[in-house]
Write an enzyme that holds these catalytic residues in place. Structure first.
Site, short mmCIF file in Angstrom:
data_model
loop_
_atom_site.label_atom_id
_atom_site.label_comp_id
_atom_site.label_asym_id
_atom_site.label_seq_id
_atom_site.Cartn_x
_atom_site.Cartn_y
_atom_site.Cartn_z
N TYR A 128 -13.25 39.44 54.26
CA TYR A 128 -12.88 39.65 52.86
C TYR A 128 -14.07 39.36 51.96
O TYR A 128 -14.97 38.61 52.33
CB TYR A 128 -11.77 38.68 52.45
CG TYR A 128 -10.54 38.74 53.30
CD1 TYR A 128 -10.44 38.00 54.47
CD2 TYR A 128 -9.45 39.53 52.92
CE1 TYR A 128 -9.30 38.06 55.25
CE2 TYR A 128 -8.31 39.58 53.70
CZ TYR A 128 -8.24 38.85 54.86
OH TYR A 128 -7.12 38.90 55.64
N ASP A 146 -2.17 43.33 49.58
CA ASP A 146 -1.35 43.44 48.36
C ASP A 146 -1.78 44.64 47.53
O ASP A 146 -2.88 45.16 47.69
CB ASP A 146 -1.51 42.17 47.52
CG ASP A 146 -0.84 40.97 48.18
OD1 ASP A 146 -1.16 39.84 47.78
OD2 ASP A 146 -0.01 41.19 49.08
N TYR A 167 -3.87 33.29 54.53
CA TYR A 167 -3.65 33.67 53.13
C TYR A 167 -4.92 33.32 52.35
O TYR A 167 -5.24 32.14 52.18
CB TYR A 167 -2.46 32.90 52.56
CG TYR A 167 -1.14 33.37 53.10
CD1 TYR A 167 -0.56 32.77 54.23
CD2 TYR A 167 -0.42 34.39 52.48
CE1 TYR A 167 0.65 33.20 54.71
CE2 TYR A 167 0.80 34.81 52.96
CZ TYR A 167 1.35 34.22 54.07
OH TYR A 167 2.55 34.63 54.56
#
Lengths: 247, 465
Positions: free
Chosen positions: B343, B274, B415
């Site tokens: 992440y 994003d 996600y």
């Protein structure tokens, strides 16, 4: 051909001070509500007092039905709908200790007309960006479209009281809450989170008679406004939610 | 007796190609239209002299006798464009007048003409040398230039176009049984049978629309995004840019100038993050597709990378840029689906003691079930996707929390934001349920995309890391 040299980015650092207000004024006051306001725009619906009338010696006393609902609206317009803090079930449970919520019964119209049923997906990848499959098709005239007064569920209490849940919006129903079958009390314990009633997609750009947080708190002075603080700090801006005519 | 269709005497020479040695058939004179010498020979038809023509051939419409001048005209039409490219060779795709195909069919069926005689091939034989001369480049089936050249013949094109349009229009006359009848065009491969002999043309064919293209050049590399609020590709809502920069524009900085290519440069990456998520570590693999580059000889991926890195220092950086092949690009697309990603995020979670943190850190790989996140449910089907979380590492940023640095590695397509918050119960388990408390994610960074890219090369140069 020569290849340009490798570059690597160093480990992640954070500037924490910018979150102090968010933590102190929102999270620490009401975490569940505050987190919800980071992802949704909270809106409220007050039911119109048509239904309850108490006739006392010829005089009609209109009792407000107080079936207040909260709409948590995502930037992509989908709404998660649950009980608003001023919904009369909260008062009822306070005034009748020992009463519990027995069940949340969805009406056949709700269960039979979900626009998108849950399906198993494959475990690899994200399933691609397909415009098809989105709730963007016209569902207008069929049973799948709910009007504001359409009955979606009944909240049944252990003392026999039943409180209706109406759609509140004009649109289609996407999903009901399976978790309520095992624990119906979630609707009062976690209304901003796992205790939602249903997920809907409004078919009109604005929901009829919807109220902002300020307007709602003003209309319901008995609700403690201090535990529903306005968000200070960044709302999650999600690229995919806002994408309309994307490149 | 009627002029018989194809006489059955075995005339067509069996296995041998070429050869005017085949015995020509003599069709009934009255039923053949004028033909040029080349077509008559090619079709293996023997024609009385008065039916031989230069410009009114009913088979090739004059394309073959005038091949030279047509080729020259075609080459002149594209010459200016072609010369702008620094490519040494070109491939050619020639589109001939539409009438040629049905006319050839009818000659084969009605007079026993030699079926394998193709006007296109014969035309190409004469045309290519002429074009090589005019354009100053050599012919090669591999391009890299591709010339799409059209020869049209208005006189015969028009009736065919009309017939096609007619066949497409649903016939409204008459009554039909059943609703919504779709009128299938009568076996589209067989248009209405052409009259025989076909009409004699009175005009010569001319040059039609021609296009020049060059096979794309592809550059591959890895990008890092060091700042937030940069989208991957140009992001516009209602005509307004949502972010000042996009990765695609940054990594292709200066490319259009260097190669004089089309302004729209293709951008493919192994997944995306994003706009408010950074891309750190060794970066994310990407490919740039440079279309119709006029100048390729001077391509210097290293210099391009340096230029971009100077211009966008601290924001977007490019690493390991080099030329890649078409078949290597597939690796990047597969990477999106298959490769695990790492992440790091900033998480707020109250009331978590160290024991709980240790428990989380000790978890072996586990599966989470994610329903399509609410934030994308308007565009994607409501699927339940199982994903694997390989490991988590939680570390308090202040003693006792409530802010933590959480690092984790997951299967492609998971996600992360929803895994942290639980997304109103749509992701189970979530970090929130694992900790037994509310959890919110404040910042997210991608720290590793585990795909080897650019692909390792066996080259003379010892590659830099």
């Amino acid at each position: 051909m020569a290849i340009s040299p490798a570059i690597q980015a160093d480990s992640v650092t954070y500037d924490l001070a910018q979150y102090d207000r968010l933590i102190n004024e929102c999270y620490n006051v009401n975490a569940e509500w505050a987190i919800a306001t980071r992802y949704f725009n909270p809106q409220f619906l007050i039911s119109k007092s048509n239904n309850d009338h108490n006739q006392v010696d010829g005089a009609e006393l209109e009792v407000e039905t107080r079936l207040d609902m909260m709409l948590l609206q995502s930037p992509n317009s989908l709404c998660v709908i649950s009980l608003a803090p001023g919904h009369r079930v909260f008062a009822h449970l306070r005034e009748n200790p020992g009463t519990t919520i027995t069940a949340v019964r969805y009406t056949p119209q709700a269960t039979d007309n979900l626009v998108r049923k849950l399906r198993p997906g494959r475990s690899g990848g994200r399933g691609g960006k397909r415009k098809r499959g989105g709730a963007s098709h016209a569902v207008s005239q069929d049973l799948g479209t709910f009007h504001e007064d359409t009955l979606v569920a009944q909240i049944v209490l252990s003392d026999g009281t039943a409180m209706p849940v109406h759609a509140g919006i004009y649109g289609s129903l996407l999903q009901l809450n399976d978790a309520l079958a095992t624990d119906p009390s979630l609707i009062v314990k976690h209304p901003c989170n796992v205790g939602f009633l249903f997920v809907a997609k409004p078919l009109r750009e604005t929901v009829r008679d919807v109220m902002t947080r300020e307007e709602y708190l003003a209309a319901r002075p008995d609700v403690d406004a201090s535990i529903y603080p306005a968000l200070v700090g960044p709302r999650d801006v999600d690229e995919e939610a806002v994408e309309e005519g994307q490149e | 007796m009627d002029p018989a269709p194809a006489p059955t005497t075995p005339v067509a020479p069996p296995a041998h190609e070429s050869s005017a040695a085949a015995v020509p058939v003599v069709p009934a004179a009255a039923s053949v239209g004028p033909l040029c010498n080349l077509c008559a020979t090619g079709l293996r038809l023997s024609l009385p002299a008065e039916l031989l023509t230069q410009s009114s051939c009913t088979h090739c419409l004059g394309v073959l006798p005038h091949a030279d001048s047509l080729a020259r005209a075609l080459a002149d039409t594209v010459r200016e464009e072609v010369v702008a490219y620094d490519a040494p060779s070109f491939a050619v795709e020639i589109m001939l007048p539409r009438a040629l195909a049905p006319r050839h069919t009818v000659y084969v069926e009605r007079t026993g003409g030699y079926i394998a005689f193709e006007v296109r091939k014969e035309f190409a034989k004469s045309a290519v040398p002429v074009m090589e001369e005019v354009l100053g480049k050599t012919y090669s089936a591999e391009g890299p230039l591709r010339l799409l050249l059209a020869i049209t013949h208005a006189e015969t094109d028009a009736p065919i176009a009309a017939r096609v349009a007619e066949a497409r229009r649903p016939a409204k006359r008459g009554r039909f049984e059943g609703k919504g009848c779709k009128v299938d065009s009568p076996a589209p491969s067989e248009p209405e049978p052409l009259p025989f002999p076909p009409s004699t043309p009175t005009t010569l064919p001319t040059v039609g629309a021609c296009t020049v293209r060059r096979d794309p050049i592809r550059l591959g590399g890895r990008y890092l995004k060091l700042e937030r609020h940069i989208s991957q590709t140009l992001w516009r809502i209602k005509g307004q840019r949502k972010t000042e920069l996009s990765v695609a524009e940054c990594v292709s900085f200066g490319l259009a100038d260097m190669t004089q290519c089309d302004t729209e440069i293709g951008f493919i990456a192994a997944g995306r993050e994003d706009a408010d998520v950074r891309m750190l570590g060794t970066g994310r693999p990407f490919v740039l597709e440079v279309r119709n580059a006029r100048k390729v000889d001077g391509i210097d991926p290293v210099a391009l990378a340096e230029r971009a890195n100077t211009e966008f220092a601290g924001k977007v950086q490019v690493s390991r840029m080099c030329v890649v092949n078409k078949d290597e690009v597939k690796q990047v697309k597969d990477g999106e689906e298959l490769k695990a990603k790492e992440y790091t995020c900033l998480v707020w979670a109250p009331g978590v003691d160290q024991r709980k943190v240790d428990e989380i850190n000790a978890l072996p790989a586990f599966q989470i079930d994610q329903q399509t996140p609410l934030r994308v449910l308007h565009r994607r089907p409501n699927l339940m996707r199982p994903k694997t979380v390989y490991w988590i590492r939680m570390e308090p940023l202040r003693e006792g929390g409530p802010l933590y640095r959480v690092a984790l590695e997951t299967q492609a397509g998971a996600y992360i934001k929803e895994f942290i918050t639980g997304d109103t119960g749509r992701t189970r388990p979530s970090l929130s349920t694992l900790l037994g408390t509310h959890a919110d994610i404040l910042e997210l960074d991608v720290t590793k995309v585990a795909l080897e890219w650019p692909p390792a090369r066996k080259s003379q140069h010892s590659s830099t890391a």
